[in-house]
Write a protein that holds these residues in place. Structure first.
Motif, PDB file in Angstrom:
ATOM      1  N   ALA A   7      -3.191   4.798  -5.161  1.00 34.43           N
ATOM      2  CA  ALA A   7      -2.958   4.098  -3.737  1.00 34.43           C
ATOM      3  C   ALA A   7      -2.412   2.694  -3.688  1.00 34.43           C
ATOM      4  O   ALA A   7      -1.798   2.452  -2.839  1.00 34.43           O
ATOM      5  CB  ALA A   7      -4.071   4.436  -2.961  1.00 34.43           C
ATOM      6  N   CYS A  28      -5.684  -1.779   1.498  1.00 31.03           N
ATOM      7  CA  CYS A  28      -5.228  -0.369   1.116  1.00 31.03           C
ATOM      8  C   CYS A  28      -6.578   0.459   1.085  1.00 31.03           C
ATOM      9  O   CYS A  28      -7.631   0.209   1.958  1.00 31.03           O
ATOM     10  CB  CYS A  28      -4.628  -0.518  -0.207  1.00 31.03           C
ATOM     11  N   GLN A  29      -6.722   1.343  -0.049  1.00 30.55           N
ATOM     12  CA  GLN A  29      -7.847   2.176  -0.132  1.00 30.55           C
ATOM     13  C   GLN A  29      -9.208   1.679  -0.567  1.00 30.55           C
ATOM     14  O   GLN A  29      -9.167   0.583  -1.192  1.00 30.55           O
ATOM     15  CB  GLN A  29      -7.537   3.118  -1.225  1.00 30.55           C
ATOM     16  N   CYS A  82       0.860  -1.111   0.019  1.00 31.61           N
ATOM     17  CA  CYS A  82       0.107   0.037   0.009  1.00 31.61           C
ATOM     18  C   CYS A  82       0.966   1.223  -0.029  1.00 31.61           C
ATOM     19  O   CYS A  82       0.380   2.437  -0.135  1.00 31.61           O
ATOM     20  CB  CYS A  82      -0.727  -0.011   1.242  1.00 31.61           C
ATOM     21  N   CYS A 114     -12.654   3.464  -1.907  1.00 26.78           N
ATOM     22  CA  CYS A 114     -13.330   4.461  -2.437  1.00 26.78           C
ATOM     23  C   CYS A 114     -14.802   4.291  -2.898  1.00 26.78           C
ATOM     24  O   CYS A 114     -15.061   3.120  -3.260  1.00 26.78           O
ATOM     25  CB  CYS A 114     -12.361   5.093  -3.756  1.00 26.78           C
TER      26      CYS A 114
END
Length: 285
Positions: free
Chosen positions: A162, A274-275, A50, A277
């Motif tokens: 990301a 990680c991200q 990440c 969204c």
């Protein structure tokens, strides 16, 4: 044809939607064995991959002229991995009927069949409630919802900034058909899974349609839907428990009303990295 008594036949079998969270080929499902059963209480790990990689511009090779002081020399950046976690999602189905004419084995078969067909929907609902709604960054512009194609583009750009690997787009079932309008998604001929031109996996879930909520659990406005993107998925799946078991079949009957009840349940732990969204899209033009 003369009227008469209806014949009893076998029930119509069903199968889960093929591109849901438990059917997508890109989802890594781990069946938890007895020696690792504690993992069904939830897991945590250090994030991997990440942290971004950087291009190093050697200041000694900078030939650009300038009268101003160059200031402090550039330094290489370091990134601390974060502790990530996934919580347990207990999933169950229950079968109930009047005990006379409804045996324990029939109730057990009903509960197990309902779990096999419905657990994917329930896992999607639980994952949306506990992870997607809580951790996602809302990328919907102030001007309002985007088209489906624009929404997918925004999500993929978010994850790419990301995370350098293949991620997962989470789509309500009602939006699935719209993904084919602009060739946003195609089926991999080898795996049968769905992916975008960028290469991200696509999960189309009835559970996401059932909630259709955005960050913070806010319901989508009419004519819109919420799409999400995450890193890859790893799902731990526990064994099925039937309550009561065969050794206590008599305990399935409530002597007060003579109803028989049997529950089938299992626990899932859905992890991603990680991200996360989210974006709101239009489903009606």
């Amino acid at each position: 044809m003369p009227a008469g008594l209806r014949s009893t036949v076998e029930a119509i079998p069903g199968r889960p939607l093929p591109h849901g969270i438990l059917g997508a080929p890109c989802t890594n499902i781990v069946d938890v064995t007895e020696d690792r059963i504690h993992e069904l209480n939830g897991v945590e790990w250090l994030s991997l991959g990440c942290c971004p990689a950087h291009h190093w511009a050697d200041p000694c090779e900078d030939e650009s002229p300038g009268d101003e002081s160059p200031g402090a020399p550039p330094v290489k950046e370091f990134c601390r991995p974060e502790v990530e976690h996934a919580r347990p999602l207990p999933i169950y189905t229950g079968a109930e009927c009047s005990a006379p004419g409804f045996s324990y084995e029939e109730a057990r078969a009903q509960a197990l069949a309902s779990l096999a067909l419905g657990e994917q929907h329930a896992v999607e609902v639980g994952f949306m409630r506990t992870k997607l709604n809580g951790d996602a960054v809302d990328l919907t512009p102030t001007a309002g919802p985007l088209s489906v194609a624009q929404g997918v583009a925004v999500l993929e750009d978010c994850l790419a900034s990301a995370y350098g690997g293949v991620g997962t787009i989470h789509v309500p079932a009602g939006v699935g058909t719209l993904l084919g309008c602009c060739n946003i998604v195609h089926k991999d001929p080898e795996t049968g899974g769905l992916e975008t031109l960028t290469g991200n996996c696509v999960v189309i879930g009835a559970g996401y349609s059932y909630l259709n909520t955005g960050p913070g659990g806010i319901p989508a406005d009419p004519g819109t839907a919420w799409l999400y993107i995450t890193g890859p998925l790893e799902i731990r799946r526990g064994p099925i428990d039937v309550i009561p078991d065969r050794s206590r079949a008599g305990a399935s009957v409530n002597t007060r009303n003579n109803d028989r009840r049997v529950i089938a349940e299992r626990t899932f732990v859905v992890g991603t990295t990680c991200q996360v969204c989210a974006v709101n899209v239009r489903v009606c033009e």
